[in-house]
Every structure is written in C-alpha cells, then in structure tokens.
Write a protein that holds these residues in place. Structure first.
Motif, PDB file in Angstrom:
ATOM      1  N   UNK A   1      -0.707  12.169   5.315  1.00 44.08           N
ATOM      2  CA  UNK A   1      -1.979  12.667   6.184  1.00 44.08           C
ATOM      3  C   UNK A   1      -3.302  12.201   5.439  1.00 44.08           C
ATOM      4  N   UNK A   2      -2.953  11.274   4.450  1.00 37.72           N
ATOM      5  CA  UNK A   2      -4.089  10.652   3.924  1.00 37.72           C
ATOM      6  C   UNK A   2      -4.188   9.123   4.178  1.00 37.72           C
ATOM      7  N   UNK A   3      -5.357   8.579   3.422  1.00 40.25           N
ATOM      8  CA  UNK A   3      -5.571   7.400   3.619  1.00 40.25           C
ATOM      9  C   UNK A   3      -4.648   6.422   2.849  1.00 40.25           C
ATOM     10  N   UNK A   4      -4.837   5.092   2.846  1.00 40.11           N
ATOM     11  CA  UNK A   4      -3.797   4.147   2.167  1.00 40.11           C
ATOM     12  C   UNK A   4      -4.611   3.762   0.788  1.00 40.11           C
TER      13      UNK A   4
ATOM     14  N   UNK B   1      -0.166  -4.827   8.985  1.00 38.78           N
ATOM     15  CA  UNK B   1       0.565  -3.879   8.445  1.00 38.78           C
ATOM     16  C   UNK B   1       2.069  -4.114   9.263  1.00 38.78           C
ATOM     17  N   UNK B   2       3.267  -3.478   8.419  1.00 39.57           N
ATOM     18  CA  UNK B   2       4.546  -3.190   9.013  1.00 39.57           C
ATOM     19  C   UNK B   2       4.538  -1.436   9.317  1.00 39.57           C
ATOM     20  N   UNK B   3       5.694  -1.260   9.460  1.00 33.58           N
ATOM     21  CA  UNK B   3       5.705   0.255   9.927  1.00 33.58           C
ATOM     22  C   UNK B   3       5.987   1.159   8.810  1.00 33.58           C
TER      23      UNK B   3
ATOM     24  N   UNK C   1      -5.803  -7.772   8.170  1.00 33.59           N
ATOM     25  CA  UNK C   1      -4.534  -7.849   7.270  1.00 33.59           C
ATOM     26  C   UNK C   1      -3.677  -6.973   8.348  1.00 33.59           C
TER      27      UNK C   1
ATOM     28  N   UNK D   1      -4.294   1.122  -2.059  1.00 29.95           N
ATOM     29  CA  UNK D   1      -3.704  -0.439  -2.428  1.00 29.95           C
ATOM     30  C   UNK D   1      -3.105  -0.315  -3.770  1.00 29.95           C
TER      31      UNK D   1
ATOM     32  N   UNK E   1       3.719   0.272   2.629  1.00 28.98           N
ATOM     33  CA  UNK E   1       3.518  -0.420   3.613  1.00 28.98           C
ATOM     34  C   UNK E   1       3.295  -1.669   3.008  1.00 28.98           C
TER      35      UNK E   1
ATOM     36  N   UNK F   1       0.889  -1.161   0.011  1.00 25.22           N
ATOM     37  CA  UNK F   1       0.059  -0.154  -0.097  1.00 25.22           C
ATOM     38  C   UNK F   1       0.956   1.252   0.128  1.00 25.22           C
TER      39      UNK F   1
ATOM     40  N   UNK G   1       0.793   5.453   0.887  1.00 25.28           N
ATOM     41  CA  UNK G   1       0.283   6.691   1.833  1.00 25.28           C
ATOM     42  C   UNK G   1       0.955   7.830   1.747  1.00 25.28           C
TER      43      UNK G   1
END
Lengths: 114, 110
Positions: free
Chosen positions: B40-43, B100-102, B98, B45, B88, B35, B37
């Motif tokens: 300040x926004x959404x992720x 997620x990593x950092x 799901x 895909x 990510x 993903x 990002x």
C-alpha cells in the motif's frame, strides 16, 4: 533535500464524476515527472510523463489526461470516471536527463470508482 | 507493455537466508533498476545498474546484469523480516521512460 507530495491518499468517487490528483515536487528544478497506475497484482503502467512545463506525453490512450502548469506540479485529471479507472496512482520524478539515479515516488493515491 | 518479467512471482524464505530474484527483459536498455514496495505504499529505489556494468553492490544488496542474456538478478543477503515486500525490476531504454515488471512478493519468516 528533494521531496514529493501526492494527494489525496485515498479517494472514493462515483462513476461519471470528475477527478483531479495533484503531485508537487520540492527541492529540485526541471524534473521529469511521471504518472503511473498500478492495478491489483500487476506491475506499474506508465500513463503520462513530462519533460517540461506544458509538455505531456501519453503512453496509454484512455479516459485520463495530465497537465503540468508549473515546473514542479503535475496533475492527473478525468472529466468522467469509469469503473476501470480504479487503481493505485503513483506520481514520480527523476533528474533530467534520467539514467543516473532512480526515480522518486510519491506515497500514492488509492482510487476506488463505485 | 511490460518490458521486465520477474521470477519467481513469490518467494518465501526464513530470516537469515539469502533471497535471489531474477528479471528478464526484451529490448536493449540504458540501465536496469530495482525497486521495493511495502504494502500500500509508494516504490523506493534500491539500486541502478548501467548497461555497461556487470555487478553492483549496496549494503546487503547485490545486483548483476547480463546484457547478452537480457537478464538481471537481485540478491539480498542475510534477509530480515523487514525485507518482506514486493520487489520490481524496471528498465530504461528511452531517456524518458521507465518500464516495470509485475513484481516479486518476498516473505521473510521470522
């Protein structure tokens, strides 16, 4: 086409106040719904997920709760906010069962607890 | 707990160069996803690769998966300034969740 709406975009709330964040999905039926939280400099932490109306699974015991009163509506709530509840909250949906296409995320709510 | 760990944590490249980002995970998975990002926004895909697949392409993106090493890589070819974002990896090992990593911060210099 499918869309996801999440509001509000930003929120500043005092400690001890209640919280209600709403997420709705359009253009699909029977989605899986998710609430994630993202702290600064960290990845996404799954808070709740739902595979159907009234079915909520909690991943992290905490000060928050979730509800799914309608098929395409997912609500994140708290009765009394803590400073540690500050963060970026993201709602997402996926087809059921997931695993064939990715998740679709909302634009997020930036919550600051003061 | 975080299943995926991305590497490096931050990457700075010149426009036109290729960007390679790596992800390692710990348990068996059904699929791995990447993903993006913007700040300040959404992720958003980017791509999904199933556990029985080894490589997948989408435009300038190339993803590989090595289940024996529990690792994946995302290659962005001919990078652009607009590719600047956080990336990510996320793994799905339970048909409902799901993880997620950092994330990796990619900066593409014009």
């Amino acid at each position: 086409s499918q869309t996801i709406h999440q509001w509000p975009a930003t929120l500043v709330q005092p400690v001890g106040s209640p919280l209600s964040l709403e997420c709705t999905v359009e253009g699909t039926s029977n989605p899986n719904l998710y609430w994630y939280r993202q702290a600064a400099g960290r990845g996404l932490q799954l808070l709740f997920y739902s595979v159907g109306i009234g079915q909520i699974s909690s991943e992290v015991p905490q000060n928050l709760s979730a509800s799914r009163p309608q098929d395409r509506q997912f609500i994140l709530s708290s009765k009394k906010l803590l400073l540690s509840d500050s963060g970026f909250y993201l709602c997402a949906w996926s087809v059921r069962p997931p695993g064939t296409v990715g998740y679709t995320f909302g634009s997020g709510t930036r919550l600051t607890v003061v | 707990s975080q299943q995926g760990e991305e590497d490096p944590q931050a990457l700075s490249i010149q426009e036109g160069e290729n960007a390679t980002m790596n992800c390692s995970y710990k348990t068996s998975i059904n699929n791995l996803q990447w993903y993006r990002q913007n700040s300040g926004r959404g992720l958003v895909h980017l791509i999904l690769i199933r556990s029985n697949e080894r490589e997948k392409h989408s435009g300038r993106l190339r993803v590989t998966l090595d289940t024996s090493k529990k690792s994946s890589s995302l290659l962005i070819t001919a990078s652009r300034a607009a590719d600047t974002a956080s990336y990510f990896c996320a793994t799905e090992f339970d048909n409902s969740k799901l993880t997620f990593g950092k994330g990796i911060t990619l900066s593409v210099r014009p």
